[in-house]
Design a protein around this motif. Sequence first.
Motif, short mmCIF file in Angstrom:
data_model
loop_
_atom_site.label_atom_id
_atom_site.label_comp_id
_atom_site.label_asym_id
_atom_site.label_seq_id
_atom_site.Cartn_x
_atom_site.Cartn_y
_atom_site.Cartn_z
N SER A 1 -4.50 -10.13 13.29
CA SER A 1 -3.64 -9.92 12.11
C SER A 1 -3.48 -8.43 11.83
CB SER A 1 -4.25 -10.60 10.87
OG SER A 1 -4.33 -11.99 11.06
N ASP A 2 -2.23 -8.05 11.53
CA ASP A 2 -1.95 -6.65 11.17
C ASP A 2 -2.36 -6.39 9.73
OD1 ASP A 2 -0.79 -6.26 13.60
OD2 ASP A 2 1.28 -6.20 12.86
N ASP A 3 -2.61 -5.13 9.44
CA ASP A 3 -2.80 -4.69 8.06
C ASP A 3 -1.42 -4.49 7.44
OD1 ASP A 3 -3.26 -3.43 5.69
OD2 ASP A 3 -4.49 -1.81 6.52
N LYS A 4 -1.06 -5.42 6.56
CA LYS A 4 0.30 -5.43 6.00
C LYS A 4 0.61 -4.23 5.10
CE LYS A 4 2.72 -9.40 6.94
NZ LYS A 4 4.05 -9.88 6.71
N GLU A 5 -0.43 -3.50 4.73
CA GLU A 5 -0.25 -2.32 3.88
C GLU A 5 0.43 -1.19 4.66
OE1 GLU A 5 -2.47 -2.08 0.43
OE2 GLU A 5 -1.45 -3.98 0.84
N LEU A 6 0.25 -1.21 5.98
CA LEU A 6 0.75 -0.11 6.81
C LEU A 6 2.23 -0.32 7.15
CD1 LEU A 6 -2.27 0.08 9.30
CD2 LEU A 6 -1.78 1.68 7.43
N PRO A 7 2.94 0.81 7.38
CA PRO A 7 4.35 0.68 7.78
C PRO A 7 4.46 -0.02 9.14
CG PRO A 7 3.72 3.01 7.47
CD PRO A 7 2.49 2.20 7.29
N LYS A 8 5.59 -0.69 9.34
CA LYS A 8 5.79 -1.53 10.52
C LYS A 8 5.53 -0.80 11.85
CE LYS A 8 8.37 -5.38 12.06
NZ LYS A 8 9.31 -6.41 11.85
N GLU A 9 6.08 0.40 11.97
CA GLU A 9 5.93 1.13 13.24
C GLU A 9 4.47 1.48 13.53
OE1 GLU A 9 8.13 1.49 15.76
OE2 GLU A 9 9.26 0.17 14.43
N GLU A 10 3.76 1.83 12.46
CA GLU A 10 2.34 2.14 12.59
C GLU A 10 1.55 0.90 13.00
OE1 GLU A 10 0.70 4.72 12.72
OE2 GLU A 10 -1.32 4.47 11.92
#
Length: 228
Positions: free
Chosen positions: A127-136
């Motif tokens: 799972s991605d950290d949704k707080e971060l911008p998409k490209e990051e």
Amino acid sequence: NKNSGSGDFLPRDLQLFPEAFFHVEANQSVKLFVICELYGTMKKVLEAACFAARKHRKQKRKGIDGTPYINHPLEVAWLLNAVGGVTDEEVLSAAILHDTVEDSGTTPEELEAHFGKVVAGYVIEVSDDKELPKEERKRLQVEHAPHLTYGAKLIKIGDRIANLRSIVSDPPSGWPVEQQIRYFEWSRAVFTALGPINAPLEELFLREYEEGFRIVAARNNSSEETMK
Ligand code: ZN
């Protein structure tokens, strides 16, 4: 360890007569064990399917077809099993649940309570950290890929295959062809970073990548043609 502790690992009749399990002939007991093992696997995996279906019930895939979201995680689990020969119940359950934290607001605690630490751990890993911008987030996926556990790597490659297939068969609405191509290239970078995992799944990824890339690139050519 699913053999210790709660008796819900055993089918109902064996739960009632657990001693029967130990009084059969040696090879018979192996057979019974295999049956229990299969029963246990199916139970957890089907529970994961029901849980994910409930969590994603109001979501659709990004494509214009408006495909129900649950089709995607089910495809990932199916690919792992049918192509990759994966039978590990925790990996298959986590494959079905892999987008519940990122996309349906499920908490890791909730997953752990229902499916245990191992399954929750795999889902958190992918799972991605949704707080971060998409490209990051996309960059970090490539960076983290080599360090994932084996189970999480399997889910990752299954997710990449399923998503490439979706871009080909039902591209997200509003995605220009350049964006579809970038998605292919990024998926390839994730795939490379994962390293060797499972030969049949790797072969399938490469086939889907190559064939899919040709189809998507042709879309590019035809749209340029019409623009001229
Ligand atoms: Zn996914």
